[in-house]
Design a protein around this motif. Structure first.
Motif, mmCIF file in Angstrom:
data_model
loop_
_atom_site.group_PDB
_atom_site.id
_atom_site.type_symbol
_atom_site.label_atom_id
_atom_site.label_comp_id
_atom_site.label_asym_id
_atom_site.label_seq_id
_atom_site.Cartn_x
_atom_site.Cartn_y
_atom_site.Cartn_z
ATOM 1 N N VAL A 188 0.900 -1.053 0.219
ATOM 2 C CA VAL A 188 0.071 0.089 -0.045
ATOM 3 C C VAL A 188 0.949 1.303 0.060
ATOM 4 N N ARG A 189 0.676 2.209 -0.886
ATOM 5 C CA ARG A 189 1.519 3.496 -0.932
ATOM 6 C C ARG A 189 0.760 4.514 -0.558
ATOM 7 N N GLU A 190 1.572 5.409 0.278
ATOM 8 C CA GLU A 190 0.753 6.643 0.824
ATOM 9 C C GLU A 190 0.119 7.335 0.056
ATOM 10 N N ASP A 191 0.517 7.786 -1.001
ATOM 11 C CA ASP A 191 -0.181 8.759 -1.664
ATOM 12 C C ASP A 191 -1.227 8.252 -2.462
ATOM 13 N N ARG B 173 -3.051 5.833 -0.906
ATOM 14 C CA ARG B 173 -3.924 5.576 0.162
ATOM 15 C C ARG B 173 -4.632 6.988 0.275
ATOM 16 N N ALA B 174 -3.930 8.012 0.475
ATOM 17 C CA ALA B 174 -4.513 9.180 0.740
ATOM 18 C C ALA B 174 -5.370 9.954 -0.362
ATOM 19 N N LEU B 175 -5.571 9.434 -1.526
ATOM 20 C CA LEU B 175 -6.480 9.626 -2.794
ATOM 21 C C LEU B 175 -7.692 8.986 -2.270
ATOM 22 N N LEU B 176 -7.717 7.685 -1.776
ATOM 23 C CA LEU B 176 -8.722 7.048 -1.539
ATOM 24 C C LEU B 176 -9.380 7.513 -0.338
ATOM 25 N N LEU C 220 -8.718 -0.471 0.190
ATOM 26 C CA LEU C 220 -7.195 -0.375 0.424
ATOM 27 C C LEU C 220 -6.344 -1.066 -0.556
ATOM 28 N N ARG C 221 -6.988 -2.156 -0.793
ATOM 29 C CA ARG C 221 -6.361 -3.124 -1.896
ATOM 30 C C ARG C 221 -5.858 -2.281 -3.306
ATOM 31 N N MET C 222 -6.947 -1.113 -3.533
ATOM 32 C CA MET C 222 -6.664 -0.325 -4.551
ATOM 33 C C MET C 222 -5.399 0.685 -4.525
ATOM 34 N N ALA C 223 -4.864 0.635 -3.456
ATOM 35 C CA ALA C 223 -3.785 1.498 -3.204
ATOM 36 C C ALA C 223 -2.447 0.574 -2.964
ATOM 37 N N ARG C 224 -2.702 -0.620 -3.500
ATOM 38 C CA ARG C 224 -1.260 -1.619 -3.559
ATOM 39 C C ARG C 224 -0.797 -1.243 -4.964
ATOM 40 N N ILE C 225 0.632 -0.570 -4.834
ATOM 41 C CA ILE C 225 1.360 -0.301 -6.067
ATOM 42 C C ILE C 225 2.637 -0.960 -6.006
ATOM 43 N N PRO C 226 3.227 -1.373 -7.062
ATOM 44 C CA PRO C 226 4.458 -1.960 -7.163
ATOM 45 C C PRO C 226 5.599 -0.635 -6.687
ATOM 46 N N ALA C 227 6.657 -1.298 -6.372
ATOM 47 C CA ALA C 227 7.621 -0.359 -5.842
ATOM 48 C C ALA C 227 8.077 0.489 -7.121
ATOM 49 N N GLY C 228 8.217 1.908 -7.014
ATOM 50 C CA GLY C 228 8.895 2.538 -8.077
ATOM 51 C C GLY C 228 7.972 2.862 -9.075
ATOM 52 N N ALA C 229 6.907 2.632 -8.949
ATOM 53 C CA ALA C 229 5.752 2.968 -10.254
ATOM 54 C C ALA C 229 5.455 4.465 -9.982
ATOM 55 N N THR C 230 5.087 5.055 -11.111
ATOM 56 C CA THR C 230 4.145 6.245 -11.172
ATOM 57 C C THR C 230 2.906 6.254 -11.183
ATOM 58 N N LEU C 231 2.282 6.813 -10.478
ATOM 59 C CA LEU C 231 0.403 6.613 -10.511
ATOM 60 C C LEU C 231 -0.003 7.171 -12.004
ATOM 61 N N ASN D 116 -7.010 8.971 -11.970
ATOM 62 C CA ASN D 116 -8.193 8.319 -12.471
ATOM 63 C C ASN D 116 -9.195 9.571 -12.097
ATOM 64 N N PRO D 117 -9.534 10.371 -12.945
ATOM 65 C CA PRO D 117 -10.624 11.355 -12.603
ATOM 66 C C PRO D 117 -11.942 11.005 -12.431
ATOM 67 N N VAL D 118 -12.241 9.621 -12.791
ATOM 68 C CA VAL D 118 -13.559 9.110 -12.670
ATOM 69 C C VAL D 118 -13.818 8.611 -11.328
ATOM 70 N N SER D 119 -13.222 7.695 -10.645
ATOM 71 C CA SER D 119 -13.338 7.047 -9.321
ATOM 72 C C SER D 119 -12.087 6.900 -8.614
ATOM 73 N N VAL D 120 -11.435 7.701 -8.957
ATOM 74 C CA VAL D 120 -9.912 8.295 -7.885
ATOM 75 C C VAL D 120 -8.969 6.932 -7.904
ATOM 76 N N ALA D 121 -9.468 5.699 -7.549
ATOM 77 C CA ALA D 121 -8.565 4.727 -7.385
ATOM 78 C C ALA D 121 -7.500 4.754 -8.692
ATOM 79 N N PRO D 122 -6.102 4.733 -8.400
ATOM 80 C CA PRO D 122 -5.081 5.314 -9.549
ATOM 81 C C PRO D 122 -4.684 4.028 -10.263
ATOM 82 N N GLY D 123 -4.199 4.244 -11.581
ATOM 83 C CA GLY D 123 -3.520 3.084 -12.245
ATOM 84 C C GLY D 123 -1.930 3.317 -12.027
#
Lengths: 242, 242
Positions: free
Chosen positions: B94-97, B99-102, B118-129, B132-139
Protein backbone atom coordinates in the motif's frame (compact mmCIF):
# COMPACT_ATOMS: atom_id res chain seq x y z
CA UNK A 1 -12.02 -34.34 -16.76
CA UNK A 2 -11.13 -30.90 -17.94
CA UNK A 3 -12.61 -29.37 -21.07
CA UNK A 4 -10.60 -28.98 -24.30
CA UNK A 5 -8.86 -25.60 -24.67
CA UNK A 6 -8.86 -23.05 -27.47
CA UNK A 7 -7.36 -19.79 -28.67
CA UNK A 8 -8.65 -17.27 -31.21
CA UNK A 9 -6.30 -15.41 -33.55
CA UNK A 10 -7.71 -12.30 -35.23
CA UNK A 11 -5.67 -11.16 -38.24
CA UNK A 12 -5.99 -7.65 -39.66
CA UNK A 13 -4.34 -4.22 -39.69
CA UNK A 14 -7.82 -2.66 -39.55
CA UNK A 15 -8.15 -3.76 -35.91
CA UNK A 16 -4.69 -2.62 -34.75
CA UNK A 17 -5.03 0.78 -36.42
CA UNK A 18 -8.34 1.45 -34.63
CA UNK A 19 -10.41 1.49 -37.83
CA UNK A 20 -12.58 -1.50 -36.89
CA UNK A 21 -13.95 -2.60 -33.54
CA UNK A 22 -13.40 -6.35 -33.39
CA UNK A 23 -16.48 -8.44 -32.63
CA UNK A 24 -15.86 -11.93 -34.04
CA UNK A 25 -13.98 -13.12 -30.96
CA UNK A 26 -16.94 -12.20 -28.78
CA UNK A 27 -19.35 -14.17 -30.98
CA UNK A 28 -17.13 -17.25 -30.97
CA UNK A 29 -16.37 -16.95 -27.23
CA UNK A 30 -20.08 -17.42 -26.48
CA UNK A 31 -20.30 -20.46 -28.77
CA UNK A 32 -17.22 -22.07 -27.20
CA UNK A 33 -18.53 -21.59 -23.63
CA UNK A 34 -21.76 -23.29 -24.69
CA UNK A 35 -19.83 -26.13 -26.39
CA UNK A 36 -17.67 -26.79 -23.32
CA UNK A 37 -14.44 -25.65 -24.97
CA UNK A 38 -12.34 -23.44 -22.70
CA UNK A 39 -11.15 -20.26 -24.42
CA UNK A 40 -7.75 -19.37 -22.96
CA UNK A 41 -6.56 -16.55 -25.20
CA UNK A 42 -7.60 -14.10 -27.90
CA UNK A 43 -4.82 -12.48 -29.90
CA UNK A 44 -5.00 -9.78 -32.57
CA UNK A 45 -2.09 -9.33 -34.99
CA UNK A 46 -1.48 -7.45 -38.26
CA UNK A 47 -1.25 -8.57 -41.88
CA UNK A 48 2.40 -9.67 -41.71
CA UNK A 49 3.44 -13.10 -42.98
CA UNK A 50 6.10 -13.91 -40.37
CA UNK A 51 3.95 -12.70 -37.50
CA UNK A 52 1.04 -14.88 -38.64
CA UNK A 53 3.24 -17.97 -39.11
CA UNK A 54 4.74 -17.60 -35.62
CA UNK A 55 1.41 -16.93 -33.88
CA UNK A 56 -0.35 -19.85 -35.61
CA UNK A 57 2.46 -22.27 -34.76
CA UNK A 58 2.61 -21.14 -31.12
CA UNK A 59 -1.11 -21.00 -30.40
CA UNK A 60 -1.92 -24.26 -32.23
CA UNK A 61 0.78 -26.06 -30.24
CA UNK A 62 -0.46 -24.74 -26.88
CA UNK A 63 -4.22 -25.34 -27.30
CA UNK A 64 -6.50 -28.14 -28.43
CA UNK A 65 -8.03 -25.80 -31.03
CA UNK A 66 -7.03 -22.59 -32.75
CA UNK A 67 -9.59 -20.50 -34.63
CA UNK A 68 -8.45 -17.74 -36.97
CA UNK A 69 -10.45 -14.82 -38.39
CA UNK A 70 -9.49 -12.73 -41.41
CA UNK A 71 -7.19 -12.67 -44.40
CA UNK A 72 -8.72 -15.30 -46.69
CA UNK A 73 -10.27 -13.04 -49.33
CA UNK A 74 -9.10 -12.28 -52.90
CA UNK A 75 -6.87 -9.23 -52.36
CA UNK A 76 -3.12 -8.81 -51.90
CA UNK A 77 -3.52 -8.32 -48.11
CA UNK A 78 -5.20 -11.74 -47.76
CA UNK A 79 -2.19 -13.80 -46.72
CA UNK A 80 -3.55 -16.03 -43.97
CA UNK A 81 -3.88 -19.27 -45.99
CA UNK A 82 -0.22 -19.18 -47.10
CA UNK A 83 0.96 -18.38 -43.57
CA UNK A 84 -1.10 -21.22 -42.04
CA UNK A 85 0.29 -23.64 -44.64
CA UNK A 86 3.82 -22.60 -43.69
CA UNK A 87 3.12 -22.85 -39.96
CA UNK A 88 2.11 -26.51 -40.43
CA UNK A 89 4.79 -27.32 -43.02
CA UNK A 90 2.21 -27.93 -45.75
CA UNK A 91 2.24 -26.97 -49.41
CA UNK A 92 -0.60 -24.82 -50.72
CA UNK A 93 -2.29 -24.69 -54.12
CA UNK A 94 -5.65 -24.20 -55.80
CA UNK A 95 -7.81 -27.16 -54.86
CA UNK A 96 -10.28 -28.63 -57.31
CA UNK A 97 -13.32 -28.86 -55.01
CA UNK A 98 -12.84 -25.28 -53.81
CA UNK A 99 -12.34 -24.08 -57.40
CA UNK A 100 -15.54 -25.88 -58.44
CA UNK A 101 -17.52 -24.13 -55.68
CA UNK A 102 -16.27 -20.72 -56.80
CA UNK A 103 -16.71 -21.48 -60.52
CA UNK A 104 -20.36 -22.47 -59.98
CA UNK A 105 -21.01 -19.41 -57.83
CA UNK A 106 -19.57 -16.88 -60.29
CA UNK A 107 -21.09 -18.66 -63.31
CA UNK A 108 -24.49 -18.33 -61.60
CA UNK A 109 -23.94 -14.59 -61.38
CA UNK A 110 -22.71 -14.33 -64.99
CA UNK A 111 -19.20 -13.45 -63.83
CA UNK A 112 -15.72 -14.74 -64.55
CA UNK A 113 -13.58 -16.78 -62.17
CA UNK A 114 -10.66 -14.34 -62.33
CA UNK A 115 -7.17 -14.97 -61.01
CA UNK A 116 -7.95 -12.85 -57.93
CA UNK A 117 -11.07 -14.91 -57.17
CA UNK A 118 -9.14 -18.13 -57.69
CA UNK A 119 -6.88 -17.11 -54.79
CA UNK A 120 -9.80 -18.02 -52.54
CA UNK A 121 -9.47 -21.65 -53.70
CA UNK A 122 -5.87 -21.87 -52.45
CA UNK A 123 -6.03 -24.43 -49.63
CA UNK A 124 -3.15 -26.07 -47.71
CA UNK A 125 -2.54 -29.73 -48.55
CA UNK A 126 -4.61 -32.16 -46.49
CA UNK A 127 -7.05 -29.55 -45.15
CA UNK A 128 -10.80 -30.09 -44.90
CA UNK A 129 -13.08 -27.30 -46.13
CA UNK A 130 -15.41 -25.27 -43.90
CA UNK A 131 -18.69 -24.44 -45.59
CA UNK A 132 -19.47 -20.78 -46.34
CA UNK A 133 -23.24 -20.48 -46.84
CA UNK A 134 -22.98 -16.69 -47.23
CA UNK A 135 -20.52 -16.08 -50.05
CA UNK A 136 -19.24 -19.59 -50.98
CA UNK A 137 -15.43 -19.07 -50.69
CA UNK A 138 -14.63 -21.73 -48.06
CA UNK A 139 -12.68 -21.71 -44.84
CA UNK A 140 -10.60 -24.74 -43.91
CA UNK A 141 -9.24 -26.83 -41.08
CA UNK A 142 -5.58 -27.93 -40.99
CA UNK A 143 -4.85 -30.21 -38.04
CA UNK A 144 -6.34 -28.31 -35.06
CA UNK A 145 -6.45 -24.91 -36.79
CA UNK A 146 -9.78 -23.65 -38.12
CA UNK A 147 -9.32 -20.82 -40.64
CA UNK A 148 -12.31 -18.54 -41.13
CA UNK A 149 -13.21 -15.29 -42.86
CA UNK A 150 -13.13 -11.92 -41.08
CA UNK A 151 -16.41 -10.55 -42.50
CA UNK A 152 -18.69 -10.89 -39.47
CA UNK A 153 -21.64 -12.62 -41.20
CA UNK A 154 -19.30 -15.13 -42.89
CA UNK A 155 -17.25 -15.70 -39.72
CA UNK A 156 -20.40 -16.45 -37.75
CA UNK A 157 -21.75 -18.84 -40.38
CA UNK A 158 -18.41 -20.70 -40.54
CA UNK A 159 -18.17 -20.89 -36.74
CA UNK A 160 -21.71 -22.28 -36.63
CA UNK A 161 -20.63 -24.90 -39.15
CA UNK A 162 -17.44 -25.99 -37.38
CA UNK A 163 -18.01 -25.67 -33.61
CA UNK A 164 -20.78 -28.32 -33.37
CA UNK A 165 -18.45 -30.85 -35.07
CA UNK A 166 -15.80 -30.53 -32.34
CA UNK A 167 -15.65 -32.72 -29.26
CA UNK A 168 -16.47 -30.40 -26.38
CA UNK A 169 -16.96 -30.91 -22.67
CA UNK A 170 -19.46 -29.75 -20.12
CA UNK A 171 -20.89 -26.34 -21.09
CA UNK A 172 -19.71 -23.39 -19.03
CA UNK A 173 -22.82 -22.06 -17.31
CA UNK A 174 -23.14 -18.76 -15.50
CA UNK A 175 -25.65 -16.98 -13.29
CA UNK A 176 -25.52 -13.39 -12.24
CA UNK A 177 -26.85 -11.08 -9.57
CA UNK A 178 -27.04 -7.31 -9.94
CA UNK A 179 -27.07 -4.90 -7.03
CA UNK A 180 -26.82 -1.15 -6.55
CA UNK A 181 -23.83 -1.31 -4.22
CA UNK A 182 -20.26 -0.45 -5.18
CA UNK A 183 -17.84 -3.33 -5.66
CA UNK A 184 -15.75 -2.24 -2.71
CA UNK A 185 -18.68 -2.82 -0.30
CA UNK A 186 -19.19 -6.42 -1.32
CA UNK A 187 -15.54 -7.42 -1.79
CA UNK A 188 -15.02 -9.03 1.61
CA UNK A 189 -18.08 -11.34 1.73
CA UNK A 190 -17.47 -12.17 -1.94
CA UNK A 191 -13.92 -13.29 -1.25
CA UNK A 192 -15.20 -15.63 1.49
CA UNK A 193 -17.77 -17.11 -0.89
CA UNK A 194 -15.16 -17.64 -3.61
CA UNK A 195 -12.91 -19.48 -1.14
CA UNK A 196 -15.84 -21.67 -0.01
CA UNK A 197 -16.71 -22.70 -3.60
CA UNK A 198 -13.41 -23.68 -5.25
CA UNK A 199 -14.94 -25.27 -8.39
CA UNK A 200 -16.77 -22.07 -9.31
CA UNK A 201 -15.42 -18.82 -10.77
CA UNK A 202 -16.68 -15.67 -9.03
CA UNK A 203 -16.46 -12.45 -11.03
CA UNK A 204 -17.30 -8.94 -9.91
CA UNK A 205 -18.06 -6.24 -12.50
CA UNK A 206 -18.72 -2.67 -11.40
CA UNK A 207 -20.92 -0.32 -13.37
CA UNK A 208 -22.23 3.22 -13.00
CA UNK A 209 -25.64 4.46 -13.97
CA UNK A 210 -27.02 7.97 -13.38
CA UNK A 211 -24.21 8.70 -10.93
CA UNK A 212 -24.85 5.61 -8.80
CA UNK A 213 -22.46 2.68 -8.55
CA UNK A 214 -23.57 -0.91 -8.89
CA UNK A 215 -22.02 -4.33 -9.29
CA UNK A 216 -22.80 -7.42 -11.32
CA UNK A 217 -21.69 -10.58 -9.55
CA UNK A 218 -21.24 -13.57 -11.85
CA UNK A 219 -20.68 -17.21 -10.92
CA UNK A 220 -19.44 -19.60 -13.61
CA UNK A 221 -18.85 -23.34 -13.65
CA UNK A 222 -18.97 -26.38 -15.86
CA UNK A 223 -20.38 -28.31 -12.85
CA UNK A 224 -24.13 -27.59 -12.68
CA UNK A 225 -24.52 -28.75 -9.06
CA UNK A 226 -21.60 -26.64 -7.85
CA UNK A 227 -22.97 -23.65 -9.77
CA UNK A 228 -26.42 -23.97 -8.16
CA UNK A 229 -24.89 -24.23 -4.68
CA UNK A 230 -22.66 -21.19 -5.30
CA UNK A 231 -25.55 -19.13 -6.64
CA UNK A 232 -27.74 -20.05 -3.66
CA UNK A 233 -24.96 -18.95 -1.30
CA UNK A 234 -24.50 -15.73 -3.29
CA UNK A 235 -28.22 -14.93 -3.04
CA UNK A 236 -28.21 -15.65 0.69
CA UNK A 237 -25.22 -13.32 1.19
CA UNK A 238 -26.69 -10.54 -0.97
CA UNK A 239 -30.48 -10.73 -0.56
CA UNK A 240 -30.93 -7.35 -2.29
CA UNK A 241 -29.44 -8.78 -5.53
CA UNK A 242 -31.65 -9.20 -8.56
CA UNK B 1 12.92 6.63 -38.12
CA UNK B 2 10.30 4.13 -37.20
CA UNK B 3 7.62 4.81 -34.63
CA UNK B 4 7.71 3.29 -31.13
CA UNK B 5 5.76 0.03 -30.78
CA UNK B 6 3.10 -1.08 -28.34
CA UNK B 7 0.96 -4.01 -27.22
CA UNK B 8 -2.32 -4.07 -25.29
CA UNK B 9 -3.08 -6.78 -22.74
CA UNK B 10 -6.73 -7.16 -21.73
CA UNK B 11 -7.21 -9.15 -18.52
CA UNK B 12 -10.54 -10.69 -17.60
CA UNK B 13 -12.50 -13.94 -17.59
CA UNK B 14 -15.60 -11.97 -18.60
CA UNK B 15 -14.15 -11.48 -22.10
CA UNK B 16 -13.01 -15.09 -22.63
CA UNK B 17 -16.34 -16.52 -21.47
CA UNK B 18 -18.27 -14.35 -23.94
CA UNK B 19 -20.06 -12.33 -21.25
CA UNK B 20 -18.54 -8.98 -22.29
CA UNK B 21 -17.69 -7.59 -25.70
CA UNK B 22 -14.27 -6.00 -25.33
CA UNK B 23 -14.02 -2.37 -26.46
CA UNK B 24 -11.11 -0.80 -24.58
CA UNK B 25 -8.50 -2.02 -27.08
CA UNK B 26 -10.38 -0.32 -29.90
CA UNK B 27 -10.49 3.00 -28.03
CA UNK B 28 -6.77 2.89 -27.24
CA UNK B 29 -5.86 1.69 -30.76
CA UNK B 30 -7.27 4.92 -32.19
CA UNK B 31 -5.35 7.03 -29.68
CA UNK B 32 -2.08 5.22 -30.41
CA UNK B 33 -2.44 5.65 -34.19
CA UNK B 34 -2.97 9.36 -33.63
CA UNK B 35 0.05 9.54 -31.28
CA UNK B 36 2.37 7.79 -33.75
CA UNK B 37 2.80 4.67 -31.62
CA UNK B 38 2.54 1.47 -33.64
CA UNK B 39 0.19 -1.09 -32.07
CA UNK B 40 1.56 -4.54 -32.90
CA UNK B 41 -0.59 -6.86 -30.80
CA UNK B 42 -3.71 -7.06 -28.65
CA UNK B 43 -3.98 -10.04 -26.32
CA UNK B 44 -6.83 -11.10 -24.06
CA UNK B 45 -6.17 -13.49 -21.15
CA UNK B 46 -8.04 -14.66 -18.06
CA UNK B 47 -7.74 -13.83 -14.37
CA UNK B 48 -4.87 -16.24 -13.66
CA UNK B 49 -1.75 -15.06 -11.84
CA UNK B 50 0.85 -17.09 -13.74
CA UNK B 51 -0.71 -16.30 -17.12
CA UNK B 52 -0.68 -12.56 -16.36
CA UNK B 53 2.94 -12.62 -15.12
CA UNK B 54 4.13 -14.43 -18.25
CA UNK B 55 2.18 -12.25 -20.69
CA UNK B 56 3.30 -8.99 -19.04
CA UNK B 57 6.95 -10.06 -19.04
CA UNK B 58 6.85 -11.21 -22.68
CA UNK B 59 4.90 -8.29 -24.15
CA UNK B 60 6.79 -5.61 -22.16
CA UNK B 61 10.11 -7.06 -23.36
CA UNK B 62 9.03 -7.13 -27.02
CA UNK B 63 7.47 -3.66 -27.32
CA UNK B 64 8.34 -0.10 -26.36
CA UNK B 65 5.08 0.15 -24.41
CA UNK B 66 2.61 -2.28 -22.87
CA UNK B 67 -0.85 -1.12 -21.80
CA UNK B 68 -3.00 -3.35 -19.60
CA UNK B 69 -6.74 -3.16 -18.95
CA UNK B 70 -8.57 -4.78 -16.04
CA UNK B 71 -8.03 -6.38 -12.67
CA UNK B 72 -7.10 -3.40 -10.46
CA UNK B 73 -10.33 -3.09 -8.44
CA UNK B 74 -11.07 -4.07 -4.83
CA UNK B 75 -12.29 -7.67 -5.24
CA UNK B 76 -10.57 -11.05 -4.94
CA UNK B 77 -10.42 -11.42 -8.76
CA UNK B 78 -8.41 -8.17 -9.09
CA UNK B 79 -4.91 -9.62 -9.27
CA UNK B 80 -3.23 -7.55 -11.97
CA UNK B 81 -1.14 -5.27 -9.72
CA UNK B 82 0.49 -8.20 -7.92
CA UNK B 83 1.17 -10.01 -11.19
CA UNK B 84 2.73 -6.92 -12.78
CA UNK B 85 4.95 -6.42 -9.73
CA UNK B 86 6.13 -10.02 -10.03
CA UNK B 87 6.73 -9.71 -13.78
CA UNK B 88 9.12 -6.79 -13.13
CA UNK B 89 10.66 -8.28 -9.99
CA UNK B 90 9.26 -5.51 -7.78
CA UNK B 91 7.74 -5.67 -4.31
CA UNK B 92 4.20 -4.38 -3.86
CA UNK B 93 2.53 -2.69 -0.91
CA UNK B 94 0.00 0.00 0.00
CA UNK B 95 1.48 3.32 -1.02
CA UNK B 96 0.89 6.45 1.02
CA UNK B 97 -0.04 8.82 -1.82
CA UNK B 98 -2.50 6.32 -3.29
CA UNK B 99 -3.95 5.63 0.17
CA UNK B 100 -4.38 9.37 0.73
CA UNK B 101 -6.31 9.73 -2.56
CA UNK B 102 -8.68 6.94 -1.58
CA UNK B 103 -9.05 8.14 2.03
CA UNK B 104 -10.06 11.63 0.87
CA UNK B 105 -12.49 10.22 -1.70
CA UNK B 106 -14.31 7.91 0.72
CA UNK B 107 -14.26 10.49 3.55
CA UNK B 108 -15.98 12.92 1.17
CA UNK B 109 -18.72 10.34 0.65
CA UNK B 110 -19.00 9.60 4.39
CA UNK B 111 -17.65 6.08 3.86
CA UNK B 112 -14.91 4.01 5.41
CA UNK B 113 -11.61 3.12 3.76
CA UNK B 114 -12.09 -0.62 4.24
CA UNK B 115 -9.47 -3.29 3.75
CA UNK B 116 -11.01 -4.15 0.36
CA UNK B 117 -10.80 -0.53 -0.80
CA UNK B 118 -7.24 -0.29 0.47
CA UNK B 119 -6.30 -3.03 -2.01
CA UNK B 120 -6.63 -0.36 -4.71
CA UNK B 121 -3.69 1.51 -3.12
CA UNK B 122 -1.36 -1.48 -3.57
CA UNK B 123 1.24 -0.25 -6.06
CA UNK B 124 4.50 -1.90 -7.17
CA UNK B 125 7.68 -0.27 -5.83
CA UNK B 126 9.00 2.54 -7.99
CA UNK B 127 5.83 2.96 -10.07
CA UNK B 128 4.34 6.32 -11.01
CA UNK B 129 0.59 6.78 -10.58
CA UNK B 130 -1.87 7.33 -13.44
CA UNK B 131 -4.63 9.77 -12.56
CA UNK B 132 -8.22 8.45 -12.39
CA UNK B 133 -10.55 11.45 -12.70
CA UNK B 134 -13.62 9.17 -12.70
CA UNK B 135 -13.39 7.10 -9.51
CA UNK B 136 -10.02 8.10 -7.96
CA UNK B 137 -8.37 4.65 -7.53
CA UNK B 138 -5.22 5.19 -9.62
CA UNK B 139 -3.56 3.22 -12.38
CA UNK B 140 0.23 3.09 -12.51
CA UNK B 141 3.25 2.80 -14.77
CA UNK B 142 6.09 0.39 -14.00
CA UNK B 143 8.97 0.75 -16.47
CA UNK B 144 7.22 0.58 -19.87
CA UNK B 145 4.01 -1.02 -18.58
CA UNK B 146 0.94 1.17 -18.09
CA UNK B 147 -1.65 -0.52 -15.88
CA UNK B 148 -5.22 0.74 -16.24
CA UNK B 149 -8.73 -0.14 -15.10
CA UNK B 150 -11.11 -2.27 -17.17
CA UNK B 151 -14.26 -0.18 -16.61
CA UNK B 152 -14.56 1.58 -19.99
CA UNK B 153 -15.03 5.14 -18.71
CA UNK B 154 -12.09 4.78 -16.32
CA UNK B 155 -9.89 3.08 -18.92
CA UNK B 156 -10.53 5.87 -21.41
CA UNK B 157 -9.80 8.60 -18.85
CA UNK B 158 -6.54 6.90 -17.82
CA UNK B 159 -5.49 6.39 -21.45
CA UNK B 160 -6.20 10.07 -22.13
CA UNK B 161 -3.96 10.92 -19.15
CA UNK B 162 -1.02 8.70 -20.10
CA UNK B 163 -0.83 8.58 -23.93
CA UNK B 164 -0.06 12.31 -24.43
CA UNK B 165 2.91 11.98 -22.04
CA UNK B 166 4.59 9.31 -24.18
CA UNK B 167 7.10 10.09 -26.89
CA UNK B 168 5.35 9.16 -30.14
CA UNK B 169 6.27 9.44 -33.78
CA UNK B 170 4.51 10.55 -36.90
CA UNK B 171 0.75 9.95 -36.62
CA UNK B 172 -0.65 7.10 -38.70
CA UNK B 173 -3.02 8.75 -41.16
CA UNK B 174 -5.55 6.99 -43.33
CA UNK B 175 -7.90 7.83 -46.18
CA UNK B 176 -10.59 5.61 -47.59
CA UNK B 177 -12.65 5.14 -50.71
CA UNK B 178 -15.93 3.24 -50.79
CA UNK B 179 -17.34 1.61 -53.90
CA UNK B 180 -20.18 -0.71 -54.76
CA UNK B 181 -18.01 -3.35 -56.41
CA UNK B 182 -17.04 -6.68 -54.84
CA UNK B 183 -13.49 -7.01 -53.58
CA UNK B 184 -12.69 -9.68 -56.14
CA UNK B 185 -13.24 -7.19 -59.00
CA UNK B 186 -10.76 -4.67 -57.70
CA UNK B 187 -8.10 -7.06 -56.40
CA UNK B 188 -5.81 -6.97 -59.42
CA UNK B 189 -5.49 -3.18 -59.90
CA UNK B 190 -5.25 -2.81 -56.12
CA UNK B 191 -2.30 -5.20 -55.93
CA UNK B 192 -0.48 -3.16 -58.59
CA UNK B 193 -1.10 0.05 -56.63
CA UNK B 194 0.14 -1.51 -53.40
CA UNK B 195 3.35 -2.63 -55.14
CA UNK B 196 3.86 0.87 -56.59
CA UNK B 197 3.51 2.55 -53.16
CA UNK B 198 5.72 0.56 -50.78
CA UNK B 199 5.59 3.05 -47.87
CA UNK B 200 1.79 2.87 -47.71
CA UNK B 201 -0.48 0.12 -46.37
CA UNK B 202 -3.38 -0.77 -48.67
CA UNK B 203 -6.34 -2.50 -47.01
CA UNK B 204 -9.44 -3.88 -48.68
CA UNK B 205 -12.59 -4.49 -46.61
CA UNK B 206 -15.65 -6.03 -48.22
CA UNK B 207 -19.18 -5.30 -47.01
CA UNK B 208 -22.70 -6.24 -48.04
CA UNK B 209 -25.72 -4.00 -47.92
CA UNK B 210 -29.22 -4.86 -49.19
CA UNK B 211 -27.85 -7.85 -51.09
CA UNK B 212 -25.21 -5.84 -52.94
CA UNK B 213 -21.48 -6.21 -52.38
CA UNK B 214 -19.16 -3.26 -51.86
CA UNK B 215 -15.60 -2.61 -50.76
CA UNK B 216 -13.88 -0.03 -48.59
CA UNK B 217 -10.33 0.60 -49.73
CA UNK B 218 -8.10 2.14 -47.09
CA UNK B 219 -4.60 3.60 -47.47
CA UNK B 220 -2.53 4.19 -44.34
CA UNK B 221 0.87 5.78 -43.78
CA UNK B 222 2.85 7.81 -41.29
CA UNK B 223 4.30 9.70 -44.31
CA UNK B 224 1.78 12.38 -45.31
CA UNK B 225 3.25 12.94 -48.78
CA UNK B 226 3.31 9.23 -49.59
CA UNK B 227 -0.27 8.93 -48.34
CA UNK B 228 -1.51 11.76 -50.57
CA UNK B 229 0.24 10.27 -53.61
CA UNK B 230 -1.22 6.83 -52.90
CA UNK B 231 -4.71 8.20 -52.40
CA UNK B 232 -4.50 10.20 -55.64
CA UNK B 233 -3.45 7.04 -57.49
CA UNK B 234 -6.28 5.10 -55.83
CA UNK B 235 -8.87 7.68 -56.90
CA UNK B 236 -7.49 7.68 -60.45
CA UNK B 237 -7.73 3.87 -60.61
CA UNK B 238 -11.25 3.77 -59.11
CA UNK B 239 -13.01 6.96 -60.25
CA UNK B 240 -16.37 5.65 -59.04
CA UNK B 241 -15.07 5.57 -55.43
CA UNK B 242 -16.51 7.98 -52.88
Amino acid sequence: MSNPTAAILIIGDEILTGRTREGNAWVLAGMLAEAGIELRQIRVIGDDHGTIVDAVAELAARHDHLFTSGGIGPTHDDITADAVAEAFGRTISVREDARALLAAYYAGRGQELTEARLRMARIPAGATLIDNPVSVAPGFTVQNCHVMAGVPAVFKAMAEAIVPTLKGGAPLRSRSLQMMRPESQIAEPLRALALAHPGVGFGSYPFETEGRYGTNLVVRSTDAGALDAAFAALKAAFPEGK
